[in-house]
Design an enzyme around this catalytic site. Structure first.
Site, PDB file in Angstrom:
ATOM      1  N   ARG A   1      -9.668  16.118  14.975  1.00 56.94           N
ATOM      2  CA  ARG A   1      -8.447  16.908  14.785  1.00 56.94           C
ATOM      3  C   ARG A   1      -8.716  18.255  14.138  1.00 56.94           C
ATOM      4  NH1 ARG A   1      -4.809  12.834  12.216  1.00 56.94           N
ATOM      5  NH2 ARG A   1      -3.449  14.582  11.690  1.00 56.94           N
TER       6      ARG A   1
ATOM      7  N   THR B   1      -9.281  10.750  -0.219  1.00 55.31           N
ATOM      8  CA  THR B   1      -9.562   9.808  -1.317  1.00 55.31           C
ATOM      9  C   THR B   1     -10.995   9.273  -1.256  1.00 55.31           C
ATOM     10  OG1 THR B   1      -7.236   9.230  -1.362  1.00 55.31           O
ATOM     11  CG2 THR B   1      -8.727   7.666  -2.380  1.00 55.31           C
TER      12      THR B   1
ATOM     13  N   ASP C   1       0.839  -1.192   0.000  1.00 54.52           N
ATOM     14  CA  ASP C   1       0.000   0.000   0.000  1.00 54.52           C
ATOM     15  C   ASP C   1       0.882   1.252   0.000  1.00 54.52           C
ATOM     16  OD1 ASP C   1      -2.253   1.557  -0.032  1.00 54.52           O
ATOM     17  OD2 ASP C   1      -2.802   1.209   2.051  1.00 54.52           O
ATOM     18  N   LYS C   2       0.289   2.364  -0.419  1.00 51.70           N
ATOM     19  CA  LYS C   2       0.960   3.667  -0.274  1.00 51.70           C
ATOM     20  C   LYS C   2      -0.007   4.586   0.454  1.00 51.70           C
ATOM     21  CE  LYS C   2      -0.873   7.069  -2.455  1.00 51.70           C
ATOM     22  NZ  LYS C   2      -1.109   8.455  -2.230  1.00 51.70           N
ATOM     23  N   HIS C   3       0.545   5.547   1.179  1.00 54.94           N
ATOM     24  CA  HIS C   3      -0.301   6.531   1.839  1.00 54.94           C
ATOM     25  C   HIS C   3       0.387   7.876   1.746  1.00 54.94           C
ATOM     26  CE1 HIS C   3      -3.919   6.929   4.364  1.00 54.94           C
ATOM     27  NE2 HIS C   3      -3.322   8.011   4.844  1.00 54.94           N
ATOM     28  N   SER C   4      -0.419   8.912   1.545  1.00 55.12           N
ATOM     29  CA  SER C   4       0.117  10.264   1.474  1.00 55.12           C
ATOM     30  C   SER C   4      -0.206  10.969   2.777  1.00 55.12           C
ATOM     31  CB  SER C   4      -0.542  10.980   0.296  1.00 55.12           C
ATOM     32  OG  SER C   4      -0.543  12.368   0.498  1.00 55.12           O
TER      33      SER C   4
ATOM     34  N   SER D   1      -2.370   8.042  12.989  1.00 59.27           N
ATOM     35  CA  SER D   1      -3.498   7.967  12.068  1.00 59.27           C
ATOM     36  C   SER D   1      -3.152   7.117  10.857  1.00 59.27           C
ATOM     37  CB  SER D   1      -3.872   9.390  11.634  1.00 59.27           C
ATOM     38  OG  SER D   1      -4.748   9.372  10.540  1.00 59.27           O
TER      39      SER D   1
END
Ligand code: URA
Length: 361
Positions: A102, A54, A14-17, A117
């Site tokens: 937040r 997303t 997976d990728k996360h920004s 998170s």
């Protein structure tokens, strides 16, 4: 609860920004990777601060659901190879609650909270490899490179400590990624990119992140080989087909029309070079147009947003279009003023840094 993947199966990645403006990389990368011999069980988020989420973008596709059960997540991954959905009551329940709080407690740009998170979602996926797109600049939570580096180190160390092969790229977020910002229009740009008509910056970041993952997951011997596999999946149309299959498996129809609000031109108030773009302000503009939330539970207007028609360093003449705004008539005037205010024109061309600044592992 952690997602279970019985049997040996394909590697899961997976990728996360860390969050940006116009960042629709996930919409391209999940299907691209699923064409390259890895599976992508992607748990994503909604808009946070000025950044888009997303899940919100995906929900501009008619019928598409992001609130899948554990069984549905597993079955979409088994059938299609990728899924993009939200956390559930069983899976990462705390992040959903903290995420919502937040914004209203001014704790969005906190390194420990961003780390918790992102990594809680990623570790719950039961993945083998993870790449993080850590953004710095005017549209990122970390405004400077040293802050972004500290966040990247925190994320990578946490992933490695938990046994996931993890690396991070530091990428520039001093202007939107790609040209389109909003919800439906970002899906449009992602679809166009998978059909071979993507902007260069978006493709560069997508292929760099994907190449890292294919190497980490041992699908590719080198970054160049990983990029080639992804480029082949793009050029053959396989990744577009994969996105359409994922959307269908989540109840949506990628070919059904997505509403876009009426367009109008935002023009340069003077002649000059584009010397700065306040990307955070651009993100706030989308929220003001109804494309993001002011408070928890607000319903979104997915049809709003804008298209950038200039980039940092461009020279523009007075009256030339800077952007195309997609807004309903009552909000258009304020939208024009906000976009003009976020794009600074000056006398001399600015220094523009590299899009991908560094890599950490
Ligand atoms: N993305 C997340 O999922 N969480 C954050 O805190 C920031 C970006």
């Amino acid at each position: 609860v952690r997602l279970q993947w019985p049997g040996a199966g394909l590697p899961r990645v997976d990728k996360h920004s860390t969050g940006g403006i116009g960042d629709k990389v996930s919409l391209l990368l999940a299907p691209l990777l699923a064409c390259c011999g890895v599976q992508v069980p992607m748990l994503s988020g909604r808009g946070l601060g000025a950044t888009g989420g997303t899940l919100d973008k995906l929900e501009s596709i008619p019928g598409l659901r992001t609130d899948l059960t554990l069984e549905q997540i597993q079955s979409v991954v088994a059938k299609v190879g990728c899924v993009i959905c939200g956390a559930t009551d069983a899976l990462v329940p705390a992040d959903r609650k903290l995420y919502g709080l937040r914004d209203v407690t001014a704790t969005v740009p906190s390194i420990p909270l961003i780390t918790a998170s992102i990594m809680s979602k990623k570790l719950a996926e039961g993945i083998d490899a993870l790449v993080l797109d850590v953004k710095f600049g005017s549209g990122a939570f970390m405004k400077t490179e040293p802050q972004a580096r500290a966040l990247a180190e925190s994320l990578v160390a946490t992933g490695r400590r938990m046994g996931v092969a993890t690396c991070a790229l530091l990428t520039d977020m001093n202007q939107p990624l790609g040209r389109l910002v909003g919800n439906a229009v970002e899906v449009d740009e992602a679809v166009a990119a998978l059909q071979g008509e993507g902007p260069e910056d978006l493709l560069e970041v997508t292929l760099a992140l994907g190449g890292e993952l294919l190497v980490l997951a041992q699908g590719a011997a080198t970054l160049a080989e990983g990029r080639q596999q992804l480029t082949d999946a793009l050029d053959s149309g396989a990744a577009y087909e994969k996105l359409a299959q994922m959307v269908a498996a989540q109840g949506g129809d990628l070919e059904a029309p997505r509403a876009v609000a009426p367009a109008s031109a935002v023009r340069a108030p003077r002649t000059g070079y584009v010397v700065a773009i306040d990307a955070e302000r651009l993100g706030e503009t989308v929220i003001a147009l109804g494309g993001g939330r002011h408070k928890l539970g607000d319903r979104l207007d997915h049809s709003t947003g804008f298209e950038m028609q200039v980039q940092l360093g461009d020279r523009v003449e007075r009256g030339q279009p800077l952007a195309r705004l997609f807004a309903h008539s009552t909000l258009a005037e304020a939208g024009h003023a906000a976009l003009q205010g976020a794009i600074t024109l000056g006398e001399a061309p600015p220094q523009v840094g590299p899009l991908i600044l560094d890599r950490l592992e």
